[in-house]
Scaffold this motif. Structure first.
Motif, PDB file in Angstrom:
ATOM      1  N   ARG A  34      -0.283  -6.661   7.214  1.00 41.89           N
ATOM      2  CA  ARG A  34      -1.593  -6.925   6.623  1.00 41.89           C
ATOM      3  C   ARG A  34      -1.686  -6.085   5.358  1.00 41.89           C
ATOM      4  NH1 ARG A  34      -7.487  -5.471   9.077  1.00 41.89           N
ATOM      5  NH2 ARG A  34      -8.681  -6.419   7.395  1.00 41.89           N
ATOM      6  N   PHE A  35      -1.803  -6.725   4.236  1.00 37.94           N
ATOM      7  CA  PHE A  35      -1.887  -6.013   2.969  1.00 37.94           C
ATOM      8  C   PHE A  35      -3.339  -5.698   2.649  1.00 37.94           C
ATOM      9  CE2 PHE A  35       2.137  -8.178   2.879  1.00 37.94           C
ATOM     10  CZ  PHE A  35       2.975  -7.167   2.442  1.00 37.94           C
ATOM     11  N   LEU A  41      -8.997   0.954   1.109  1.00 35.14           N
ATOM     12  CA  LEU A  41      -8.415   1.794   2.157  1.00 35.14           C
ATOM     13  C   LEU A  41      -9.478   2.493   3.003  1.00 35.14           C
ATOM     14  CD1 LEU A  41      -5.388   3.363   0.251  1.00 35.14           C
ATOM     15  CD2 LEU A  41      -5.344   1.585   2.010  1.00 35.14           C
ATOM     16  N   ARG A  42     -10.505   3.031   2.365  1.00 38.12           N
ATOM     17  CA  ARG A  42     -11.568   3.718   3.116  1.00 38.12           C
ATOM     18  C   ARG A  42     -12.313   2.758   4.036  1.00 38.12           C
ATOM     19  NH1 ARG A  42     -13.160   8.911   1.566  1.00 38.12           N
ATOM     20  NH2 ARG A  42     -11.877   9.678  -0.142  1.00 38.12           N
ATOM     21  N   ARG A  43     -12.534   1.548   3.566  1.00 40.02           N
ATOM     22  CA  ARG A  43     -13.250   0.547   4.357  1.00 40.02           C
ATOM     23  C   ARG A  43     -12.553   0.279   5.685  1.00 40.02           C
ATOM     24  NH1 ARG A  43     -13.933  -5.744   2.585  1.00 40.02           N
ATOM     25  NH2 ARG A  43     -14.958  -6.439   4.465  1.00 40.02           N
ATOM     26  N   TYR A  44     -11.223   0.340   5.681  1.00 42.28           N
ATOM     27  CA  TYR A  44     -10.451   0.067   6.889  1.00 42.28           C
ATOM     28  C   TYR A  44      -9.889   1.338   7.538  1.00 42.28           C
ATOM     29  CZ  TYR A  44     -10.796  -4.782   5.493  1.00 42.28           C
ATOM     30  OH  TYR A  44     -11.273  -6.015   5.153  1.00 42.28           O
ATOM     31  N   SER A  45     -10.463   2.474   7.200  1.00 41.83           N
ATOM     32  CA  SER A  45     -10.119   3.786   7.802  1.00 41.83           C
ATOM     33  C   SER A  45      -8.685   4.235   7.525  1.00 41.83           C
ATOM     34  CB  SER A  45     -10.383   3.764   9.308  1.00 41.83           C
ATOM     35  OG  SER A  45     -11.739   3.459   9.557  1.00 41.83           O
ATOM     36  N   TYR A  46      -8.181   3.929   6.332  1.00 41.43           N
ATOM     37  CA  TYR A  46      -6.858   4.395   5.928  1.00 41.43           C
ATOM     38  C   TYR A  46      -6.963   5.488   4.868  1.00 41.43           C
ATOM     39  CZ  TYR A  46      -4.735   0.498   8.441  1.00 41.43           C
ATOM     40  OH  TYR A  46      -4.324  -0.372   9.419  1.00 41.43           O
ATOM     41  N   VAL A  47      -7.929   6.374   5.025  1.00 36.87           N
ATOM     42  CA  VAL A  47      -8.149   7.443   4.063  1.00 36.87           C
ATOM     43  C   VAL A  47      -6.901   8.296   3.888  1.00 36.87           C
ATOM     44  CG1 VAL A  47      -9.538   9.495   3.560  1.00 36.87           C
ATOM     45  CG2 VAL A  47     -10.608   7.482   4.599  1.00 36.87           C
ATOM     46  N   ALA A  48      -6.174   8.534   4.943  1.00 39.04           N
ATOM     47  CA  ALA A  48      -4.965   9.368   4.880  1.00 39.04           C
ATOM     48  C   ALA A  48      -3.898   8.757   3.974  1.00 39.04           C
ATOM     49  CB  ALA A  48      -4.407   9.586   6.281  1.00 39.04           C
ATOM     50  N   CYS A  49      -3.955   7.466   3.725  1.00 41.52           N
ATOM     51  CA  CYS A  49      -2.971   6.797   2.889  1.00 41.52           C
ATOM     52  C   CYS A  49      -3.305   6.844   1.402  1.00 41.52           C
ATOM     53  CB  CYS A  49      -2.810   5.341   3.312  1.00 41.52           C
ATOM     54  SG  CYS A  49      -2.215   5.150   4.996  1.00 41.52           S
ATOM     55  N   GLU A  50      -4.516   7.255   1.062  1.00 40.78           N
ATOM     56  CA  GLU A  50      -4.921   7.272  -0.341  1.00 40.78           C
ATOM     57  C   GLU A  50      -4.012   8.144  -1.198  1.00 40.78           C
ATOM     58  OE1 GLU A  50      -9.654   6.351  -0.496  1.00 40.78           O
ATOM     59  OE2 GLU A  50      -9.071   8.390  -0.035  1.00 40.78           O
ATOM     60  N   ARG A  51      -3.529   9.226  -0.655  1.00 43.93           N
ATOM     61  CA  ARG A  51      -2.682  10.142  -1.425  1.00 43.93           C
ATOM     62  C   ARG A  51      -1.373   9.475  -1.889  1.00 43.93           C
ATOM     63  NH1 ARG A  51       1.448  12.084   1.573  1.00 43.93           N
ATOM     64  NH2 ARG A  51       1.312  11.758   3.802  1.00 43.93           N
TER      65      ARG A  51
END
Length: 54
Positions: A34-35, A41-51
């Motif tokens: 799923r792209f 990213l924040r909307r789908y709780s992938y904050v840790a991936c922002e970096r």
């Protein structure tokens, strides 16, 4: 080896023992991916991936 989906009785990928530089050959079913745009990213709780996008 394949990873079974315990809810859908399906699998997402295979790992083959083959003569490669790593000794493994990985094959993933692209329809299982799923792209998500980096702006969401924040909307789908992938904050840790922002970096990874800095």
């Amino acid at each position: 080896m394949c990873k079974e989906n315990r809810f859908a009785n399906s699998h997402l990928d295979h790992v083959f023992d083959e003569p490669t530089s790593t000794g493994k050959h990985y094959c993933i079913n692209s329809t299982s991916l799923r792209f998500i745009p980096k702006e969401e990213l924040r909307r789908y709780s992938y904050v840790a991936c922002e970096r990874l996008f800095e």
